[in-house]
Write a protein that holds these residues in place. Structure first.
Motif, PDB file in Angstrom:
ATOM      1  N   TYR A   1     -27.447 -17.023  25.460  1.00 41.85           N
ATOM      2  CA  TYR A   1     -26.711 -17.616  24.358  1.00 41.85           C
ATOM      3  C   TYR A   1     -27.596 -18.608  23.601  1.00 41.85           C
ATOM      4  O   TYR A   1     -27.567 -18.658  22.373  1.00 41.85           O
ATOM      5  CB  TYR A   1     -25.442 -18.277  24.888  1.00 41.85           C
ATOM      6  CG  TYR A   1     -24.577 -18.854  23.809  1.00 41.85           C
ATOM      7  CD1 TYR A   1     -23.877 -18.031  22.933  1.00 41.85           C
ATOM      8  CD2 TYR A   1     -24.455 -20.221  23.653  1.00 41.85           C
ATOM      9  CE1 TYR A   1     -23.082 -18.553  21.936  1.00 41.85           C
ATOM     10  CE2 TYR A   1     -23.657 -20.762  22.661  1.00 41.85           C
ATOM     11  CZ  TYR A   1     -22.969 -19.916  21.801  1.00 41.85           C
ATOM     12  OH  TYR A   1     -22.184 -20.441  20.814  1.00 41.85           O
ATOM     13  N   ALA A   2     -28.364 -19.404  24.330  1.00 43.67           N
ATOM     14  CA  ALA A   2     -29.262 -20.376  23.693  1.00 43.67           C
ATOM     15  C   ALA A   2     -30.323 -19.669  22.865  1.00 43.67           C
ATOM     16  O   ALA A   2     -30.675 -20.144  21.780  1.00 43.67           O
ATOM     17  CB  ALA A   2     -29.911 -21.265  24.758  1.00 43.67           C
ATOM     18  N   MET A   3     -30.818 -18.546  23.360  1.00 46.53           N
ATOM     19  CA  MET A   3     -31.831 -17.796  22.616  1.00 46.53           C
ATOM     20  C   MET A   3     -31.246 -17.232  21.311  1.00 46.53           C
ATOM     21  O   MET A   3     -31.910 -17.272  20.269  1.00 46.53           O
ATOM     22  CB  MET A   3     -32.385 -16.651  23.478  1.00 46.53           C
ATOM     23  CG  MET A   3     -33.171 -17.139  24.687  1.00 46.53           C
ATOM     24  SD  MET A   3     -34.587 -18.130  24.215  1.00 46.53           S
ATOM     25  CE  MET A   3     -35.643 -16.888  23.573  1.00 46.53           C
ATOM     26  N   LEU A   4     -30.015 -16.734  21.378  1.00 48.66           N
ATOM     27  CA  LEU A   4     -29.375 -16.194  20.193  1.00 48.66           C
ATOM     28  C   LEU A   4     -29.150 -17.297  19.163  1.00 48.66           C
ATOM     29  O   LEU A   4     -29.447 -17.120  17.973  1.00 48.66           O
ATOM     30  CB  LEU A   4     -28.037 -15.537  20.562  1.00 48.66           C
ATOM     31  CG  LEU A   4     -27.240 -14.944  19.407  1.00 48.66           C
ATOM     32  CD1 LEU A   4     -27.993 -13.778  18.784  1.00 48.66           C
ATOM     33  CD2 LEU A   4     -25.872 -14.504  19.875  1.00 48.66           C
ATOM     34  N   LEU A   5     -28.660 -18.442  19.574  1.00 51.89           N
ATOM     35  CA  LEU A   5     -28.466 -19.567  18.663  1.00 51.89           C
ATOM     36  C   LEU A   5     -29.802 -20.052  18.092  1.00 51.89           C
ATOM     37  O   LEU A   5     -29.875 -20.421  16.916  1.00 51.89           O
ATOM     38  CB  LEU A   5     -27.765 -20.724  19.379  1.00 51.89           C
ATOM     39  CG  LEU A   5     -26.247 -20.656  19.455  1.00 51.89           C
ATOM     40  CD1 LEU A   5     -25.699 -21.865  20.203  1.00 51.89           C
ATOM     41  CD2 LEU A   5     -25.621 -20.574  18.092  1.00 51.89           C
ATOM     42  N   SER A   6     -30.832 -20.057  18.907  1.00 53.03           N
ATOM     43  CA  SER A   6     -32.155 -20.468  18.429  1.00 53.03           C
ATOM     44  C   SER A   6     -32.675 -19.506  17.370  1.00 53.03           C
ATOM     45  O   SER A   6     -33.257 -19.931  16.360  1.00 53.03           O
ATOM     46  CB  SER A   6     -33.152 -20.523  19.589  1.00 53.03           C
ATOM     47  OG  SER A   6     -32.754 -21.457  20.543  1.00 53.03           O
ATOM     48  N   LEU A   7     -32.448 -18.218  17.583  1.00 49.20           N
ATOM     49  CA  LEU A   7     -32.875 -17.213  16.612  1.00 49.20           C
ATOM     50  C   LEU A   7     -32.130 -17.400  15.283  1.00 49.20           C
ATOM     51  O   LEU A   7     -32.749 -17.392  14.213  1.00 49.20           O
ATOM     52  CB  LEU A   7     -32.634 -15.812  17.168  1.00 49.20           C
ATOM     53  CG  LEU A   7     -33.033 -14.647  16.268  1.00 49.20           C
ATOM     54  CD1 LEU A   7     -34.545 -14.640  16.055  1.00 49.20           C
ATOM     55  CD2 LEU A   7     -32.570 -13.341  16.860  1.00 49.20           C
ATOM     56  N   ILE A   8     -30.825 -17.595  15.340  1.00 50.73           N
ATOM     57  CA  ILE A   8     -30.035 -17.815  14.127  1.00 50.73           C
ATOM     58  C   ILE A   8     -30.488 -19.101  13.433  1.00 50.73           C
ATOM     59  O   ILE A   8     -30.625 -19.147  12.206  1.00 50.73           O
ATOM     60  CB  ILE A   8     -28.531 -17.857  14.462  1.00 50.73           C
ATOM     61  CG1 ILE A   8     -28.063 -16.486  14.933  1.00 50.73           C
ATOM     62  CG2 ILE A   8     -27.717 -18.315  13.259  1.00 50.73           C
ATOM     63  CD1 ILE A   8     -26.665 -16.469  15.496  1.00 50.73           C
TER      64      ILE A   8
END
Length: 160
Positions: A1-8
């Protein structure tokens, strides 16, 4: 989840930087596209023509730089300046719109390019504030998801 938010978060950050760096090119492109829309203007339900009419009615403007821009179009030679430029729809006759001197008194004389760009620039602070708020929530989400991940990992070792 943190990786997805970081990408966005990174995508939004890159888009904001690109928009800021290329804002002058965006203005130039808008001006040339508005000029092209005037040249290709017609009365049919063409989306570009409807957009020109909407801009002129909403912002009370006419043409790109001023109302005389219409004189260089094919539409002007046939019908004059479009009715969307009229200050008062009931007071604009087709004869008035075909004569630039008479039309000057009956249509909006200011061009649309300056009004559109100044309106966009005045709203940029609102857009920047909303974007900053969303970015803060994303950073909080990244931090909390990393903390949750660490907490779950530490508890699994204690259970074994």
């Amino acid at each position: 989840y943190a990786m997805l938010l970081s990408l966005i978060f990174l995508i939004v950050l890159v888009a904001a930087i690109v928009g800021f760096v290329f804002r002058h090119e965006i203005k130039t492109s808008f001006e040339s596209n508005l000029d092209l829309a005037l040249k290709d203007y017609n009365v049919t339900a063409d989306p570009h023509s409807e957009a020109v009419d909407t801009i002129q009615r909403t912002l009370h403007c006419c043409g790109v730089q001023n109302y005389s821009d219409w004189e260089r179009t094919e539409y002007f030679s046939q019908r004059g300046i479009p009715r969307s430029c009229c200050k008062n729809q009931n007071d604009c006759s087709e004869e008035d719109l075909k004569d630039p001197n008479k039309a000057q008194l009956k249509v909006f004389v200011n061009g649309c390019f300056f009004l559109v760009t100044s309106t966009m620039e005045s709203k940029m602070s609102v857009v920047a504030g909303i974007s900053f708020g969303i970015a803060c929530f994303q950073l909080i989400g990244i931090i909390l998801s990393c903390c949750l991940s660490r907490y779950i990992t530490n508890n699994q070792y204690e259970m074994v």
